[in-house]
Scaffold this active site. Structure first.
Site, PDB file in Angstrom:
ATOM      1  N   ARG A  78       0.833  -1.211   0.000  1.00  0.00           N
ATOM      2  CA  ARG A  78       0.000   0.000   0.000  1.00  0.00           C
ATOM      3  C   ARG A  78       0.867   1.260   0.000  1.00  0.00           C
ATOM      4  NH1 ARG A  78      -3.339   2.657   4.304  1.00  0.00           N
ATOM      5  NH2 ARG A  78      -5.077   3.686   3.235  1.00  0.00           N
ATOM      6  N   HIS A  82       0.453   4.343  -2.743  1.00  0.00           N
ATOM      7  CA  HIS A  82       0.222   5.731  -2.341  1.00  0.00           C
ATOM      8  C   HIS A  82       1.394   6.631  -2.722  1.00  0.00           C
ATOM      9  CE1 HIS A  82      -3.366   5.400   0.603  1.00  0.00           C
ATOM     10  NE2 HIS A  82      -3.400   4.398  -0.250  1.00  0.00           N
ATOM     11  N   ASN A 110      -3.537   9.051   4.068  1.00  0.00           N
ATOM     12  CA  ASN A 110      -2.373   8.439   4.711  1.00  0.00           C
ATOM     13  C   ASN A 110      -2.372   8.554   6.228  1.00  0.00           C
ATOM     14  OD1 ASN A 110      -1.373   7.992   2.082  1.00  0.00           O
ATOM     15  ND2 ASN A 110      -0.320   9.972   2.063  1.00  0.00           N
ATOM     16  N   HIS A 210      -6.232  -6.171  -2.554  1.00  0.00           N
ATOM     17  CA  HIS A 210      -7.032  -6.252  -1.332  1.00  0.00           C
ATOM     18  C   HIS A 210      -7.345  -7.691  -0.952  1.00  0.00           C
ATOM     19  CE1 HIS A 210      -8.630  -1.822  -1.367  1.00  0.00           C
ATOM     20  NE2 HIS A 210      -7.330  -1.919  -1.196  1.00  0.00           N
TER      21      HIS A 210
END
Length: 337
Positions: A78, A82, A110, A210
């Site tokens: 992740r 990001h 975040n 996911h």
């Protein structure tokens, strides 16, 4: 460029003023331009001579971290997402705030959410001991993301490398929608991924990440209490750990893939078929829209999912990297040199 060189080699000069020295100068300029273009490309062999042990070093730290806490693999993956979605894969997300510098860590997507920075720190420390000043934090994050997927049972791919670290961060971009929120509808997902040069297929495949990890109550509260396209017993089970009232249990966690939460596989897509996607941005992939057929394909064919996921990861990793003399190689991933 090839056309220019060919024309220069074959076409007769029409003016005596066009001297041989001018031809040489032009040829040198073309060759320098070509060399600059070539050096700006990421390469699978970037560290093969300058730091051949970088892969083993990164993997040893990631393996230890994942063995202690499987979720950290999802967290590292992740981090990479990001980071790449805000001005490219340049390690800007890793920078800490200072009194004179605002990083991206406190941006809405975040803040109190992204994690795994200590693992990247540990990797950087070990890499610096064997190859001081050579391996960027951005590349370390890219390698660690791949290793996280592999260690949790997912596909392997050769990571393209040669990124350099940014000296800046972009809080504003990180805070204003370039990273799709968990409440996203399908149109928003398609638009935000396309803005990164990623196709609908890339978006669905990358959403399959996911299959590992957990989410906070704040990111799925609205779905489990207010939506109808969710299987009832699944929603009720999540409500036990996620109260309806905002501010109560906000940081309580739920696994994203209830079948195999610590294994990277295609069960995420199988969950969507029975309305057991935890986030709104998950279930909209299978909700009577244009991506339904792709979700169904991935649910039935794990090899197709793996192939498209790897393709999309490489594509995302190529997103606007700093190369050549751009940026720097940070000695500490949390601050500029």
């Amino acid at each position: 460029m090839t056309w220019i060189i060919r024309r220069m080699a074959l076409s007769p000069f029409r003016s005596s003023s066009f001297s041989s020295s001018a031809v040489v100068a032009l040829l040198l300029a073309v060759l320098l331009l070509l060399a600059g273009t070539s050096s700006a490309q990421l390469s699978k062999n970037f560290y093969s001579k300058k730091c051949p042990n970088v892969f083993n070093t990164v993997k040893s730290v990631v393996r230890s971290a994942v063995a202690k806490e499987p979720r950290i693999g999802a967290s590292i993956l992740r981090l990479f997402f990001h980071d790449c979605f805000v001005d490219g894969c340049d390690g800007s997300l890793l920078l800490d705030d200072t009194p004179s510098f605002l990083g991206e860590k406190t941006a809405a997507p975040n803040n109190n959410s992204v994690r795994g920075f200590e693992v990247i720190d540990a990797i950087k420390s070990k890499v610096e001991k064997i190859c001081p000043g050579l391996v960027s934090c951005a590349d370390i994050l890219a390698i660690a993301s791949r290793d996280s997927v592999v260690l949790l049972g997912g596909p392997f791919w050769k990571v393209k490398l040669g990124r350099r670290d940014s000296r800046t961060a972009n809080f504003t971009a990180a805070n204003t929608g370039v990273i799709p929120p968990p409440t996203s509808n399908l149109s928003n997902l398609i638009t935000t991924f396309q803005a990164q040069g990623l196709s609908v297929t890339d978006m669905v495949a990358l959403s399959g990440s996911h299959t590992i990890g957990k989410a906070r109550c704040t990111s799925f509260r609205g779905r489990i209490y207010n939506q109808s396209n969710i299987e009832r017993t699944f929603a009720l089970a999540r409500q036990r750990r996620c109260p309806r009232t905002n501010g109560t249990g906000d940081n309580n966690l739920a696994i994203l893939d209830f079948r195999t939460p610590n294994h990277f596989d295609n069960n995420y897509f199988k969950n969507l078929l029975i309305k057991r996607g935890l986030l709104n941005s998950d279930q909209v992939l299978f909700n009577g829209g244009s991506t339904d057929s792709l979700v169904r394909t991935y649910s039935q064919n794990d090899k197709a999912f793996d192939f498209d996921f790897v393709t999309a990861m490489i594509k995302m990793g190529n997103n606007k990297p700093l190369t050549g003399s751009q940026g720097e190689i940070r000695r500490n991933c949390r601050r500029v040199n």
